[in-house]
Scaffold this active site. Structure first.
Site, PDB file in Angstrom:
ATOM      1  N   CYS A 337      -4.642 -11.602  48.085  1.00 23.89           N
ATOM      2  CA  CYS A 337      -5.705 -10.802  48.876  1.00 23.89           C
ATOM      3  C   CYS A 337      -5.967 -10.951  50.543  1.00 23.89           C
ATOM      4  O   CYS A 337      -6.236 -10.156  51.084  1.00 23.89           O
ATOM      5  CB  CYS A 337      -7.049 -10.880  48.141  1.00 23.89           C
ATOM      6  SG  CYS A 337      -7.344 -12.706  47.558  1.00 23.89           S
ATOM      7  N   ARG A 366       0.911 -21.701  42.156  1.00 25.92           N
ATOM      8  CA  ARG A 366      -0.372 -22.359  41.685  1.00 25.92           C
ATOM      9  C   ARG A 366       0.005 -23.656  41.269  1.00 25.92           C
ATOM     10  O   ARG A 366       1.209 -23.716  40.453  1.00 25.92           O
ATOM     11  CB  ARG A 366      -1.269 -21.493  40.766  1.00 25.92           C
ATOM     12  CG  ARG A 366      -1.687 -20.281  41.599  1.00 25.92           C
ATOM     13  CD  ARG A 366      -2.442 -19.571  40.644  1.00 25.92           C
ATOM     14  NE  ARG A 366      -2.753 -18.088  41.360  1.00 25.92           N
ATOM     15  CZ  ARG A 366      -3.537 -17.109  40.863  1.00 25.92           C
ATOM     16  NH1 ARG A 366      -3.839 -17.224  39.625  1.00 25.92           N
ATOM     17  NH2 ARG A 366      -3.667 -15.926  41.284  1.00 25.92           N
ATOM     18  N   GLN A 384       2.535 -11.419  40.468  1.00 28.89           N
ATOM     19  CA  GLN A 384       1.167 -10.480  39.928  1.00 28.89           C
ATOM     20  C   GLN A 384       1.722  -8.911  40.470  1.00 28.89           C
ATOM     21  O   GLN A 384       2.077  -8.480  41.661  1.00 28.89           O
ATOM     22  CB  GLN A 384      -0.079 -10.884  40.938  1.00 28.89           C
ATOM     23  CG  GLN A 384      -0.649 -12.259  40.507  1.00 28.89           C
ATOM     24  CD  GLN A 384      -1.649 -12.639  40.983  1.00 28.89           C
ATOM     25  OE1 GLN A 384      -1.836 -12.192  42.255  1.00 28.89           O
ATOM     26  NE2 GLN A 384      -2.821 -13.068  40.151  1.00 28.89           N
ATOM     27  N   ASP A 386      -0.239  -6.852  41.691  1.00 32.31           N
ATOM     28  CA  ASP A 386      -1.655  -6.648  42.443  1.00 32.31           C
ATOM     29  C   ASP A 386      -2.128  -5.664  43.210  1.00 32.31           C
ATOM     30  O   ASP A 386      -1.022  -4.697  43.698  1.00 32.31           O
ATOM     31  CB  ASP A 386      -1.541  -7.856  43.548  1.00 32.31           C
ATOM     32  CG  ASP A 386      -2.780  -8.785  43.680  1.00 32.31           C
ATOM     33  OD1 ASP A 386      -4.074  -8.315  42.921  1.00 32.31           O
ATOM     34  OD2 ASP A 386      -2.810  -9.757  44.448  1.00 32.31           O
ATOM     35  N   HIS A 388      -5.267  -4.049  45.904  1.00 28.12           N
ATOM     36  CA  HIS A 388      -6.887  -4.184  46.617  1.00 28.12           C
ATOM     37  C   HIS A 388      -7.053  -3.006  46.939  1.00 28.12           C
ATOM     38  O   HIS A 388      -6.304  -2.132  47.661  1.00 28.12           O
ATOM     39  CB  HIS A 388      -6.779  -5.104  47.722  1.00 28.12           C
ATOM     40  CG  HIS A 388      -6.232  -6.575  47.060  1.00 28.12           C
ATOM     41  ND1 HIS A 388      -5.091  -7.044  47.242  1.00 28.12           N
ATOM     42  CD2 HIS A 388      -7.236  -7.403  46.696  1.00 28.12           C
ATOM     43  CE1 HIS A 388      -5.169  -8.243  46.493  1.00 28.12           C
ATOM     44  NE2 HIS A 388      -6.478  -8.584  46.045  1.00 28.12           N
ATOM     45  N   LYS A 468     -15.990  -9.467  37.094  1.00 22.60           N
ATOM     46  CA  LYS A 468     -14.721  -8.905  36.512  1.00 22.60           C
ATOM     47  C   LYS A 468     -14.663  -8.394  35.209  1.00 22.60           C
ATOM     48  O   LYS A 468     -15.800  -8.526  34.453  1.00 22.60           O
ATOM     49  CB  LYS A 468     -13.277  -9.733  36.719  1.00 22.60           C
ATOM     50  CG  LYS A 468     -13.565 -11.112  35.924  1.00 22.60           C
ATOM     51  CD  LYS A 468     -12.333 -12.059  35.936  1.00 22.60           C
ATOM     52  CE  LYS A 468     -12.537 -13.274  35.132  1.00 22.60           C
ATOM     53  NZ  LYS A 468     -11.446 -13.934  35.177  1.00 22.60           N
ATOM     54  N   HIS A 514     -10.296  -6.159  43.736  1.00 18.94           N
ATOM     55  CA  HIS A 514      -8.963  -6.725  43.343  1.00 18.94           C
ATOM     56  C   HIS A 514      -8.660  -6.053  42.086  1.00 18.94           C
ATOM     57  O   HIS A 514      -9.635  -6.195  41.039  1.00 18.94           O
ATOM     58  CB  HIS A 514      -9.137  -8.231  42.987  1.00 18.94           C
ATOM     59  CG  HIS A 514      -9.667  -9.042  44.173  1.00 18.94           C
ATOM     60  ND1 HIS A 514      -8.964  -9.742  45.167  1.00 18.94           N
ATOM     61  CD2 HIS A 514     -10.893  -8.971  45.039  1.00 18.94           C
ATOM     62  CE1 HIS A 514      -9.823 -10.207  46.007  1.00 18.94           C
ATOM     63  NE2 HIS A 514     -10.955  -9.732  45.984  1.00 18.94           N
TER      64      HIS A 514
END
Length: 652
Positions: A337, A366, A384, A386, A388, A468, A514
């Protein structure tokens, strides 16, 4: 004695004398319910079914059919197992024994790890204890007296648990037979409710999940109120083992995790990479259709970026250590992000540009502890899917509806049809104003209700920067796997001072969402392996067909077929070994190849092929061009059930 009013889940009310128990309330409804009652839900809190009630409350009788009822049943079973361990191994020290998704475990400090023979002894002892039919009792205890007692007994883990609790918090122990344990409860009314049980495995587990602590021995078990339930569960476990993505991944040569390269880091082998490529191609196509733009970002950034985003304050335990670069510090990315936010800030934005939808297949890293790493499901480096979204406040609800609908579409496209949906709200450790959190939560709730999707509220389950929606898919065995996450974020736009120029010429703050639809490609791939047991649909199969020549005389024709099918974009291999056709068929079955193309003298003469479809058996002769056309059609439509070999009416 004064009467109290009990409100039942259907809204009806009953009056009882003060001190009434859940068992008595259940008996007033039906004798069967009284026999099946496991616990009591009182104003949202789970109580022992035998605890007296002293005031007006809302009550739900919990049975095995309720999730909380199962948890009470399994937590009680953990106590029985702990008693059995202590009677057989008096030197063992008790740690914790909670219920889990399907059963329970208990952690013990013992000198020697438990062997399969030990588990058999413990299981036998549990049977003896259950026959005693002891009942549970609850006792509130003085903190200092309980600490003194456990210190004298050498129960160091119980001492640590108590010392970590806030001063003034009520402490309770639960007793049955000769056993007692520090526990909040609740527990089943009597041990005889446990009719079937099985200890499954034992393994090492660090105390409190930290590698800095001592390795304890964890025993997993499961219990049921009926033997038939246990038999069905064991069958399901056997099927789950057959589908285990770690075994199938090795057997089918899909991926590798090597100690040489590092734990939790995935090496995608050619066959696994072929499936990943199909997933990514589909993902890109659907995002272009959905008016997304693709972006790319680096794997590291200055540490200051992660300070600004708040990750170093709220997420540092899950991040790898910073690295020195030139005279500054850099951080390998745990999230994508901040990069997308920086791109947004590259120039001034107009309200006409919003919503902006930027997507990236971004690999993040991670620091997962060694004890929780698990095949593809829990890794240290993962990609991911991902995205945004930057939207104006008035666009929020429509964009959320669109997003949830897109998530469900993506998951259904891979053959998943059942979902568990959760709305996760503000956790204790959070940033941002409560008022902004409420607005975000209401927006998510309205979107779910507009789409008429059933959901549960996960109180306090949101991330530190926003509430979320989590969507979990159910696989072929009915197990839930985390996939889609749609997350609101009021805080990052504030931290990075994101703005746009509105129609009135004023600078306004955009909202940020997100989202990840498949979650991580690694975990989603692992789920796909287990869902299909490695029998991937044709469009995903790494090897879509294998040509099996009966004799060397037909190799030229078989080679021509391979070239023709590959030129059409199909993943087809040729087994030209000098082996018997039966052996080649068995090898193809073990490799889970969807279509076997068998070629002999007769097929060469007629320019045809004989087809064997996995799961359908021999399908007879077919014109080679007709097979090619059918396979191309099935792949192009990304069907998750066979079309080649079935009537089109069956597939439609």
């Amino acid at each position: 004695m004064a009467d109290i009013k009990i409100t039942l889940p259907d809204g009806s009310e009953k009056t009882f004398p003060s001190g009434v128990t859940g068992v008595e309330i259940a008996k007033s409804i039906s004798g069967r319910l009284a026999k099946e009652a496991i616990a009591l839900k009182v104003d949202g809190q789970v109580y022992d079914v035998w605890r007296p009630l002293e005031q007006d409350v809302e009550v739900q009788i919990l049975t095995w059919n309720d999730r909380e009822g199962k948890e009470v049943f399994w937590h009680s079973s953990a106590h029985i197992m702990a008693q059995a361990v202590l009677e057989l191994y008096p030197e063992a020290k008790l740690a914790i024994g909670p219920p889990i998704d399907e059963g329970f475990y208990y952690d013990f400090d013992v000198e020697t790890p438990f062997s399969p023979e030990d588990l058999a002894k413990i299981e036998k002892k549990m049977g003896e204890l259950i026959k005693e039919n002891a009942t549970f009792s609850r006792e509130e205890c003085d903190r200092d007296e309980l600490l003194k007692k456990y210190k004298a007994e050498g129960e160091i883990y119980k001492v640590e648990l108590i010392e970590d609790l806030p001063e003034g918090e009520a402490l309770t122990v639960y007793k049955h037979s000769q056993f007692e344990d520090l526990c909040r409860g609740p527990h089943i009314p009597s041990i005889k409710r446990i009719k079937a049980f099985k200890l499954l495995t034992s393994s090492g587990a660090y105390w409190r999940g930290s590698e800095d602590n001592k390795m304890l021995q964890r025993i997993y078990g499961v219990t049921f109120p009926k033997k038939k339930m246990l038999d069905e569960h064991l069958e399901k476990l056997a099927e789950a083992e057959r589908r285990d993505h770690r075994k199938l991944g090795k057997q089918l040569e899909l991926y590798q995790i090597s100690e040489e390269t590092g734990a939790g880091l995935v090496l995608w082998l050619p066959k696994g990479a072929a499936i990943r490529n199909e997933i990514e191609n589909f993902w890109r196509e659907e995002h272009f259709k959905g008016d997304y733009e693709l972006v790319y970002s680096p794997h590291i950034a200055k540490l200051d970026l992660w300070h600004k985003s708040g990750h170093t304050d709220f997420y540092s335990e899950d991040m790898f250590s910073p690295m020195k670069v030139d005279k500054g510090e850099y951080q390998i990315r745990p999230m994508n992000c901040p990069f997308h936010i920086t791109m947004y800030k590259s120039r001034r934005r107009s309200y006409r540009e919003l919503p902006i939808r930027w997507a990236e297949l971004g690999t993040v890293y991670r620091y997962e502890r060694a004890g929780v790493l698990h095949g593809l499901m829990r890794v240290r480096g993962f990609t991911q899917d991902d995205a945004h979204l930057f939207v104006r406040p008035e666009q929020m609800e429509d964009e959320l509806i669109r997003l949830i609908d897109f998530s469900i579409h993506m998951l259904k496209s891979f053959g998943f049809s059942e979902f568990d949906i959760y709305l996760s709200t503000r956790p204790e450790k959070a940033i941002g104003e409560v008022e902004d959190w409420d607005k975000a939560q209401n927006g998510l709730r309205k979107a779910l209700e507009f789409l008429k999707l059933a959901y549960e509220v996960d109180e306090g389950g949101g991330a530190f920067y926003g509430p979320k929606i989590d969507i979990k898919i159910k696989d072929a065995l009915g197990r839930s796997w985390q996939c889609s996450t749609i997350q609101f974020d009021f805080t990052q736009p504030e931290r990075f001072d994101l703005t746009y120029i509105d129609s009135d010429g004023e600078r306004k703050r955009p909202l940020m969402i997100h989202r990840a639809l498949l979650g991580s490609l690694e975990r989603f791939f692992g789920t796909l392996i287990e869902h299909y047991a490695g029998d991937f649909p044709l469009w995903l199969a790494p090897e879509q067909a294998r040509i099996l020549p009966v004799t060397d005389r037909v190799l030229e024709y078989a080679s021509e077929l391979k070239k023709k099918f590959r030129a059409a974009g199909l993943r087809v291999e040729l087994d030209d070994r000098s082996e018997k056709i039966g052996y080649k068929i068995r090898e193809s079955e073990l490799s889970k190849v969807p279509i076997m193309i068998i070629v002999g003298d007769k097929e060469v003469e007629s320019k045809s092929v004989s087809i064997r479809r996995r799961g359908l058996g021999d399908l007879g002769a077919l014109d080679a061009d007709e097979l090619l056309s059918g396979m191309k059609d099935e792949v192009a439509r990304r069907l998750n059930v066979p079309m080649v070999g079935k009537n089109k009416e069956e597939v439609a």
